[in-house]
Design an enzyme around this catalytic site. Structure first.
Site, short mmCIF file in Angstrom:
data_model
loop_
_atom_site.label_atom_id
_atom_site.label_comp_id
_atom_site.label_asym_id
_atom_site.label_seq_id
_atom_site.Cartn_x
_atom_site.Cartn_y
_atom_site.Cartn_z
N ASN A 146 -3.59 -2.05 6.70
CA ASN A 146 -3.58 -1.01 5.66
C ASN A 146 -4.99 -0.45 5.57
O ASN A 146 -5.89 -1.12 5.06
CB ASN A 146 -3.14 -1.64 4.33
CG ASN A 146 -3.24 -0.68 3.17
OD1 ASN A 146 -3.46 0.53 3.35
ND2 ASN A 146 -3.07 -1.19 1.97
N LYS B 150 -5.97 1.94 3.76
CA LYS B 150 -6.27 2.45 2.42
C LYS B 150 -6.94 3.82 2.55
O LYS B 150 -6.58 4.58 3.44
CB LYS B 150 -7.12 1.44 1.64
CG LYS B 150 -6.50 0.04 1.68
CD LYS B 150 -7.13 -0.93 0.75
CE LYS B 150 -6.40 -2.27 0.83
NZ LYS B 150 -6.87 -3.25 -0.13
N HIS C 108 2.02 -1.15 -3.44
CA HIS C 108 0.74 -1.87 -3.32
C HIS C 108 0.10 -1.99 -4.70
O HIS C 108 0.21 -1.08 -5.52
CB HIS C 108 -0.19 -1.13 -2.35
CG HIS C 108 -1.38 -1.94 -1.98
ND1 HIS C 108 -2.47 -2.08 -2.81
CD2 HIS C 108 -1.64 -2.69 -0.88
CE1 HIS C 108 -3.35 -2.87 -2.23
NE2 HIS C 108 -2.88 -3.26 -1.06
N GLU D 44 -2.79 -1.62 -5.70
CA GLU D 44 -3.72 -0.53 -6.05
C GLU D 44 -2.95 0.69 -6.54
O GLU D 44 -3.43 1.43 -7.41
CB GLU D 44 -4.60 -0.20 -4.83
CG GLU D 44 -5.65 -1.29 -4.61
CD GLU D 44 -6.08 -1.48 -3.17
OE1 GLU D 44 -5.79 -0.62 -2.32
OE2 GLU D 44 -6.72 -2.53 -2.90
N GLU E 215 0.75 -10.19 -2.02
CA GLU E 215 -0.68 -9.93 -2.09
C GLU E 215 -1.18 -10.26 -3.50
O GLU E 215 -1.05 -9.43 -4.41
CB GLU E 215 -0.98 -8.46 -1.78
CG GLU E 215 -0.56 -8.04 -0.39
CD GLU E 215 -1.34 -6.82 0.09
OE1 GLU E 215 -1.84 -6.89 1.22
OE2 GLU E 215 -1.47 -5.84 -0.66
N GLY F 127 -9.66 -7.65 -1.24
CA GLY F 127 -10.99 -7.06 -1.14
C GLY F 127 -12.08 -7.87 -1.83
O GLY F 127 -13.20 -7.39 -2.00
N SER G 292 -7.72 -10.56 1.78
CA SER G 292 -8.89 -11.11 2.46
C SER G 292 -8.53 -11.93 3.71
O SER G 292 -9.16 -12.95 3.98
CB SER G 292 -9.75 -11.95 1.49
OG SER G 292 -10.22 -11.13 0.43
#
Ligand code: 13P
Length: 253
Positions: free
Chosen positions: A9, A11, A93, A95, A163, A169, A209
């Protein structure tokens, strides 16, 4: 047997010059013992898909609108992604759940749109740090699974990505025990809802990660069928060892 999947991904990263990373991945991993996917930003989907046309690497989007077309400024539909050469789309996701207030119901509708367009829907679930600390991880994941996965889900059209938000991250990775607990729970929930055959055919990815250094340990966990990789998918030199670790798990020699 579920075929392993290594998905990247990107992003909101990637310019035309970065298509060299896609070319390098294509060159390095034809004939891979796992499915390979990169989800670049919309601006690169068509160009990346054209580069991959004769290779094993697949290209996907990072989101789609639930409708096929219409007055939705700034949005892109599943059909448009398919038209641009994508074969998959990441949905829900964390985010997007956070930045765009996406609900499970909206993600469900997007997944149905993805099925309609013939795209593989990679539906993301995961708990926040506060939810984990409150011991509500499985309750949260269960609710996300129930409300965001459509009844029409199968192993061919759906992948679930676990996730944990706190591991994205941050350099923090969930431990193998934490990953195994959640993946076993997701598998059981899918079997309960869809029956053993479908429930066992949906692939489950871990994301948060994942790096060359921890990939092998994560891929050895039960019910981990691959990874959804953020930062380490941007450079072929980082993503390639992750792909090789997954191939080694798929085909131990
Ligand atoms: P990182 O691998 O950068 O932690 O991102 C994980 C992720 O969010 C993939 O979708």
């Amino acid at each position: 047997m579920r075929r392993k999947l290594a998905a990247g991904n990107w992003k909101m990263n990637g310019r035309y010059a970065d298509l060299t990373q896609i070319e390098a991945l294509c060159a390095a991993h034809d004939g891979a013992e796992a499915d390979l996917l990169i989800c670049p930003p919309y601006t690169l989907v068509a160009a990346a898909a054209a580069l991959c046309a004769d290779h094993a690497l697949n290209i996907g989007g990072q989101d789609c609108h639930p409708e096929a077309a219409g007055a939705h400024t700034g949005d892109v539909s599943a059909e448009m992604l398919q038209d641009a050469g994508a074969s998959a789309v990441i949905l829900g996701h964390s985010e997007r759940r956070a930045d765009h207030a996406e609900t499970n119901e909206r993600i469900h509708d997007k997944a149905r749109a993805a099925y309609q367009a013939g795209l593989l829907a990679i539906i993301c679930v995961g708990e926040s740090l506060a939810e984990r600390e409150a011991h509500s991880t499985l309750e949260i994941i269960g609710a996300q699974l129930s409300a965001s996965i459509p009844d029409a889900a199968t192993g061919e059209n759906t992948v679930v990505a676990y996730e944990p938000c706190w591991a994205i991250g941050t350099g923090l990775t969930a431990t193998p025990d934490q990953i195994g607990e959640v993946h076993d729970f997701i598998r059981a929930r899918l079997e309960d809802r869809f029956g053993d055959r479908v429930g066992q055919s949906v692939r489950l990815l871990y994301g948060g990660s994942v790096k060359p250094e921890n990939a092998a340990e994560i891929f050895a966990v039960s019910n981990v069928d691959g990874a959804l990789v953020g930062g380490a998918s941007l450079k072929t030199n980082d993503f390639s060892p992750i792909i090789r670790a997954l191939e080694a798990e798929a085909n131990p020699s």
